[in-house]
Design a protein around this motif. Structure first.
Motif, mmCIF file in Angstrom:
data_model
loop_
_atom_site.group_PDB
_atom_site.id
_atom_site.type_symbol
_atom_site.label_atom_id
_atom_site.label_comp_id
_atom_site.label_asym_id
_atom_site.label_seq_id
_atom_site.Cartn_x
_atom_site.Cartn_y
_atom_site.Cartn_z
ATOM 1 N N ASP A 1 0.917 -1.207 0.006
ATOM 2 C CA ASP A 1 -0.166 0.157 -0.077
ATOM 3 C C ASP A 1 0.926 1.312 0.142
ATOM 4 N N THR A 2 1.190 1.738 -1.093
ATOM 5 C CA THR A 2 2.008 2.880 -1.274
ATOM 6 C C THR A 2 1.349 4.251 -0.731
ATOM 7 N N GLY A 3 0.309 4.527 -0.603
ATOM 8 C CA GLY A 3 -0.511 5.436 0.265
ATOM 9 C C GLY A 3 -0.165 5.417 1.432
ATOM 10 N N ALA A 4 0.037 4.257 2.073
ATOM 11 C CA ALA A 4 0.516 4.180 3.663
ATOM 12 C C ALA A 4 1.785 4.918 3.776
ATOM 13 N N GLN A 5 2.689 4.656 2.595
ATOM 14 C CA GLN A 5 4.130 5.257 2.906
ATOM 15 C C GLN A 5 4.038 6.692 2.614
ATOM 16 N N TYR A 6 2.983 7.296 1.974
ATOM 17 C CA TYR A 6 3.113 8.632 1.802
ATOM 18 C C TYR A 6 2.406 9.456 3.212
ATOM 19 N N LEU B 1 11.223 4.068 7.225
ATOM 20 C CA LEU B 1 9.777 3.565 6.731
ATOM 21 C C LEU B 1 10.096 2.187 6.418
ATOM 22 N N VAL B 2 9.347 1.202 7.104
ATOM 23 C CA VAL B 2 9.600 -0.158 6.971
ATOM 24 C C VAL B 2 8.046 -0.729 6.529
ATOM 25 N N SER B 3 7.890 -1.252 5.353
ATOM 26 C CA SER B 3 6.487 -1.779 5.078
ATOM 27 C C SER B 3 6.578 -3.031 5.154
ATOM 28 N N GLU C 1 12.205 4.452 -4.724
ATOM 29 C CA GLU C 1 13.028 3.607 -4.638
ATOM 30 C C GLU C 1 12.804 2.463 -3.641
ATOM 31 N N LEU C 2 11.988 2.858 -2.433
ATOM 32 C CA LEU C 2 11.439 1.571 -1.502
ATOM 33 C C LEU C 2 10.697 0.933 -2.127
ATOM 34 N N GLN C 3 9.738 1.488 -2.919
ATOM 35 C CA GLN C 3 8.617 0.454 -3.622
ATOM 36 C C GLN C 3 9.202 -0.285 -4.586
ATOM 37 N N ARG C 4 10.240 0.092 -5.380
ATOM 38 C CA ARG C 4 10.936 -0.882 -6.482
ATOM 39 C C ARG C 4 11.469 -1.805 -5.693
ATOM 40 N N THR C 5 12.306 -1.494 -4.606
ATOM 41 C CA THR C 5 13.145 -2.461 -3.667
ATOM 42 C C THR C 5 12.035 -3.619 -3.232
ATOM 43 N N ALA C 6 10.831 -3.429 -2.716
ATOM 44 C CA ALA C 6 9.772 -4.240 -2.274
ATOM 45 C C ALA C 6 9.438 -5.108 -3.384
ATOM 46 N N CYS C 7 9.302 -4.376 -4.473
ATOM 47 C CA CYS C 7 8.784 -5.247 -5.792
ATOM 48 C C CYS C 7 10.035 -6.407 -6.079
ATOM 49 N N GLY D 1 6.997 -14.915 -5.734
ATOM 50 C CA GLY D 1 6.101 -14.897 -6.964
ATOM 51 C C GLY D 1 5.707 -13.643 -7.368
ATOM 52 N N GLY D 2 5.758 -12.608 -6.711
ATOM 53 C CA GLY D 2 5.511 -11.397 -7.077
ATOM 54 C C GLY D 2 4.545 -10.461 -6.141
ATOM 55 N N ILE D 3 4.126 -9.627 -6.432
ATOM 56 C CA ILE D 3 3.396 -8.217 -5.663
ATOM 57 C C ILE D 3 2.343 -7.648 -6.361
ATOM 58 N N VAL D 4 1.426 -7.357 -5.547
ATOM 59 C CA VAL D 4 0.308 -6.305 -5.769
ATOM 60 C C VAL D 4 0.465 -4.958 -5.309
ATOM 61 N N VAL D 5 0.825 -3.984 -6.067
ATOM 62 C CA VAL D 5 1.122 -2.870 -5.629
ATOM 63 C C VAL D 5 -0.075 -1.603 -5.826
ATOM 64 N N GLU D 6 -0.399 -1.081 -4.972
ATOM 65 C CA GLU D 6 -1.443 0.163 -4.959
ATOM 66 C C GLU D 6 -1.001 1.390 -4.773
#
Ligand SMILES: Nc1ncnc2c1ncn2[C@@H]1O[C@H](COP(=O)(O)OP(=O)(O)OP(=O)(O)O)[C@@H](O)[C@H]1O
Ligand SMILES: Nc1ccn([C@H]2C[C@H](O)[C@@H](COP(=O)(O)O)O2)c(=O)n1
Length: 241
Positions: A40-45, A74-76, A120-126, A133-138
């Protein structure tokens, strides 16, 4: 071959759209059904915004926000059954949902330095999700900017009235969330969407290759099923094409 830091066989689903269209609930459920990670990238913002408010950084001073943007840690957590977010080691999942944070988050997320750090954090998580097996990013810019090579891109929409009704139902009884009428909630959603769509750096937008799903008349279960079907179709195309 690898694209955007992920092995070719990992499944990456990008789900974008305006506030309250069902991105988080749908993404979590799709990730759970498909055995993928969830972000949940909104949670990071929101977490970045909460840190700025807590540390008395003026959120309307873009230079001050930019200067401070590399300070919070920040850690998700990406388990869809238990998504977590911590700021400097403190659980931020409650405080990031307050109206104070909601009112300030568009200003903070418009600052390019904030976006660069979080992308950068989001691409690392991906990249890290590939082993699972992968990820759903919103979010708002996942299909356009963060993960342009996603396996599937979905852009969720719904009428402002439906979104406001859903959101005000959800906020009833949440400590610190405050009580707002459906009309006031609708106005706040529309205002935030306008700010998120109007900013210069990676605004809220549908990627050219995203599939739009209007959820106004759909139940949550119907939206989840529609997206799981779209992922299946993409994976079939991958094996046959
Ligand atoms: N198709 C649907 N039908 C009815 N309610 C829904 C549907 N999709 C989501 N909801 C409900 O609407 C509310 C908002 O959903 P959600 O938080 O998933 O939206 P969002 O797009 O992630 O919002 P935001 O961008 O503000 O974080 C939740 O209470 C959720 O249960
Ligand atoms: N990829 C993203 C995700 C979120 N934001 C900003 C804009 C939103 O108003 C805010 C909060 O998101 P929400 O929790 O409501 O999904 O965060 C963004 O700019 N880019």
């Amino acid at each position: 071959m690898e694209t955007a830091g992920r092995p070719q066989d990992a499944v990456v689903v990008a789900i974008d759209g305006p506030s309250g269209t069902g991105k988080s609930s749908t993404s979590r459920a799709v990730a759970t059904k498909l055995g993928l990670r969830f972000l949940d990238t909104g949670a990071q913002y929101r977490a970045m915004t909460w840190w700025m408010l807590t540390n008395e950084v003026d959120v309307d001073d873009a230079a001050a926000v930019a200067l401070a943007s590399d300070k919070p840690v920040l850690v998700s957590g990406t388990d869809p059954l238990n998504p977590t977010i911590t700021v400097d080691g403190v659980d931020a999942s409650g405080p990031i949902r307050t109206q104070e944070v909601t009112a300030a988050v568009s200003a903070v997320s418009a600052v390019p330095e904030v976006r660069a750090r979080l992308v950068e954090l989001q691409r690392t998580a991906c990249a890290e999700s590939a082993a699972a097996g992968g990820i759903v990013v919103e979010g708002r810019d996942i299909g356009t900017t963060v993960l342009p090579d996603a396996t599937l891109k979905v852009y969720l929409t719904a009428s402002a009235q439906a979104r406001a009704a859903r959101r005000s139902g959800e906020l009833k009884g949440v400590p610190g969330a405050g009580q707002m009428s459906v009309e006031a909630t609708r106005e706040a959603l529309v205002r935030r969407d306008a700010a998120d769509s109007g900013r210069k750096t990676s605004p809220l937008a549908k990627a050219d290759d995203a599939i739009e799903v209007d959820t106004t008349e759909l139940s949550l279960e119907q939206v989840i099923e529609a997206i799981v079907t779209l992922v299946d179709e993409k994976l079939k195309e991958r094996t046959t094409g």
